[in-house]
Design a protein around this motif. Structure first.
Motif, PDB file in Angstrom:
ATOM      1  N   ARG A 102      -7.494  -1.187  -2.288  1.00  0.00           N
ATOM      2  CA  ARG A 102      -7.185  -1.445  -3.702  1.00  0.00           C
ATOM      3  C   ARG A 102      -7.430  -0.204  -4.553  1.00  0.00           C
ATOM      4  O   ARG A 102      -6.613   0.170  -5.384  1.00  0.00           O
ATOM      5  CB  ARG A 102      -8.033  -2.624  -4.183  1.00  0.00           C
ATOM      6  CG  ARG A 102      -7.598  -3.225  -5.504  1.00  0.00           C
ATOM      7  CD  ARG A 102      -8.555  -4.350  -5.892  1.00  0.00           C
ATOM      8  NE  ARG A 102      -8.711  -5.319  -4.818  1.00  0.00           N
ATOM      9  CZ  ARG A 102      -9.870  -5.618  -4.224  1.00  0.00           C
ATOM     10  NH1 ARG A 102     -10.992  -5.028  -4.626  1.00  0.00           N
ATOM     11  NH2 ARG A 102      -9.935  -6.507  -3.263  1.00  0.00           N
ATOM     12  N   ASN A 153      -4.897   2.565  -3.681  1.00  0.00           N
ATOM     13  CA  ASN A 153      -3.506   2.259  -4.016  1.00  0.00           C
ATOM     14  C   ASN A 153      -3.269   2.130  -5.517  1.00  0.00           C
ATOM     15  O   ASN A 153      -2.120   2.066  -5.948  1.00  0.00           O
ATOM     16  CB  ASN A 153      -3.058   0.976  -3.310  1.00  0.00           C
ATOM     17  CG  ASN A 153      -1.571   0.989  -2.994  1.00  0.00           C
ATOM     18  OD1 ASN A 153      -0.933   2.039  -2.980  1.00  0.00           O
ATOM     19  ND2 ASN A 153      -1.012  -0.176  -2.742  1.00  0.00           N
ATOM     20  N   SER A 201      -1.025  -5.836  -2.621  1.00  0.00           N
ATOM     21  CA  SER A 201      -0.261  -4.584  -2.605  1.00  0.00           C
ATOM     22  C   SER A 201       1.220  -4.814  -2.886  1.00  0.00           C
ATOM     23  O   SER A 201       2.047  -3.946  -2.582  1.00  0.00           O
ATOM     24  CB  SER A 201      -0.428  -3.893  -1.245  1.00  0.00           C
ATOM     25  OG  SER A 201      -1.796  -3.744  -0.908  1.00  0.00           O
TER      26      SER A 201
END
Length: 512
Positions: free
Chosen positions: A473, A476, A503
């Protein structure tokens, strides 16, 4: 007799006792923490401060939030983020104001962001100052903290940050405006549709989906005509969320429909969109783009793809749910042979304008190429041949060697499932040996990952699924990569489901 005083006395004694115990715990921590060397002991010592909501805790944990061990530092930040007493919160703010080095500033900003507590006038002034810091990571975290606390001046600061030299900061500014539902979001996002960096355009497209206005439709359709790959699909999804129509990434349908209805069109409400979701999903399937990459039933228009394939020992086990797999050219019904052939089939079907790479992983990672390459006939043949030679590590043959005492030859330790390293390598956070790369190397060449595994994480820096999800997390939030996941075998698949959901991807259960 004054019964109020009688009843209150034991309570006051308990409060005093608890306060004394808390003071003793904090004092013990300060004296003893440096004596602990093992990660588990150090984390346990930090967690001993849980529930002690006093300013002294801030002073005790201040040296720990920048600890060399990220898990110990994270435990300290979690304790600090849970503080709610005004005096404790102001102690956190004071620590942020007094921090002079970037690592300390970033750590305290993360604490305040997670806390969500009002930092007060002094804290706000510090946050506005930190948005101008030289280190881009400090500016990035300061914008996130301002977004979390909100209030006067935040929108102005976010708009100013749109002119920052660093891509991550510009993205954080758009993301922040959208999170606050600021009216200025649409103008800023529309202007960002034409910038060079795809991550920034992705933030803009997502922002226009969160702050819904009719005037966004025409520019989005016009931008769809210029985009290729995944962003074209992102625009289609945003248009669907704005209009309730299910045309996906089919530009000609959007242009034709919008030309006919624009003058009289009104945005449907969120409730109306929810009511029409089934019809919209049906339309989306009907109008799916023709030029898409498909893998195990998941299609993407992306032109920059990374396939990540588990080759741990359990991939030698047989596929038992075979109805999904209809091909007749598998070497056997082992999981490895089945998914190998399915991946080869996906590679064979890649258009020559797609860039791709393949990464195999078990305890370590093994990339086919150092970076994505064009899917021309030569590279596709090379990838297919490489996949042909790919074998499981620590599989049945290796276990047979171990059973007769040849444990060195078996190398079973190399055949475990290092999901953390696989994802960190795929996201450009670590190299193949697990060494962390520079923080500013986050603008990757891929925008979509297909991740297939047949078991729970079992080795690596992080094994707990929650820890791995947290790491993905955080990585990204800068990279904005869509991750599709595929689970094969008999294991708890919640990790894979959450990885895809968090995602922007799709989870597929391939059975046992």
């Amino acid at each position: 007799m004054n019964w109020g005083r009688v009843l209150l006395a034991p309570l006051l004694i308990c409060v005093v006792a608890l306060s004394a115990n808390a003071d003793e715990t904090v004092s013990d921590f300060k004296k003893l923490f440096k004596k602990f060397k093992e990660r588990s002991e150090r984390i346990e010592a930090v967690l001993a401060l849980t529930g002690i909501d006093e300013p002294d805790v801030v002073g005790a944990l201040a040296p720990v939030i920048t600890d060399d061990d990220p898990e110990v530092a994270r435990a300290a930040m979690d304790i600090l983020a849970a503080l709610r007493d005004p005096a404790s919160v102001q102690a956190v703010v004071g620590a942020l104001v007094g921090a002079k080095k970037a690592p300390e500033q970033i750590a305290w900003l993360r604490v305040l962001t997670a806390s969500g507590q009002e930092p007060g006038e002094e804290g706000r002034e510090a946050l506005f100052d930190l948005v101008k810091e030289r280190d881009w990571q400090v500016r990035f975290r300061a914008l996130q903290t301002l977004t979390a606390v909100g209030g006067e001046g935040v929108v102005v600061a976010l708009i100013k940050a749109r002119g920052d030299d660093e891509l991550a900061v510009r993205c954080a500014a758009i993301d922040g405006l959208a999170a606050l539902k600021a009216p200025e979001t649409v103008d800023q996002a529309l202007a960002a549709l034409a910038v060079p960096d795809w991550q920034e355009r992705a933030s803009a497209v997502a922002a226009l989906g969160k702050v819904r206005e009719k005037r966004s439709v025409t520019p989005l359709i016009e931008r769809m005509a210029l985009e290729e790959g995944r962003l074209r699909a992102d625009i289609g999804a945003t248009l669907e969320g704005l209009t309730g129509r299910g045309f996906g990434a089919r530009l000609e349908l959007w242009k034709s429909w919008w030309g006919a209805v624009e003058a009289r069109f009104e945005l449907p409400t969120v409730e109306e969109l929810a009511a029409a979701e089934e019809a919209r999903a049906r339309d989306s399937a009907q109008y799916a783009p023709i030029e898409e990459v498909s893998y195990h039933g998941v299609s993407t228009p992306s032109r920059r793809i990374l396939f990540v394939l588990d080759v741990s020992g359990s991939m030698d086990n047989l596929v038992t749910d075979r109805e999904r797999f209809k091909a007749e050219d598998y070497r056997s019904w082992s999981r490895m042979d089945v998914v190998r052939r399915e991946l080869q089939r996906a590679v064979e079907g890649l258009a020559d304008y797609v860039e791709f790479n393949v990464v195999a992983f078990a305890s370590e990672v093994d990339p086919w190429r150092s970076k994505p390459v064009k899917a021309n006939v030569l590279q596709k043949r090379a990838a297919i041949d490489w996949l042909d030679g790919l074998e499981t590590i620590g599989g049945n043959e290796d276990q047979d060697l171990a059973a007769v005492g040849l444990t060195g030859s078996a190398n079973l330790e190399a055949g475990k499932t290092n999901s953390h390293l696989a994802m960190m390598y795929a996201l450009g956070v670590m190299d193949e040996r697990g060494r962390r790369l520079k923080a500013d190397e986050y603008a990757l060449e891929v925008d979509t990952i297909f991740f297939l595994s047949d078991g729970d994480p079992s080795v690596g820096e992080f094994v707990d699924p929650d820890d791995i999800l947290r790491e993905v997390r955080e990585a990204n939030e800068l990279r904005k990569i869509v991750i599709h996941t595929f689970a094969l075998g008999h294991f708890r698949k919640t990790f894979m489901e959450r990885l895809a959901a968090e995602s922007g991807g799709t989870f597929v259960d391939l059975g046992k």
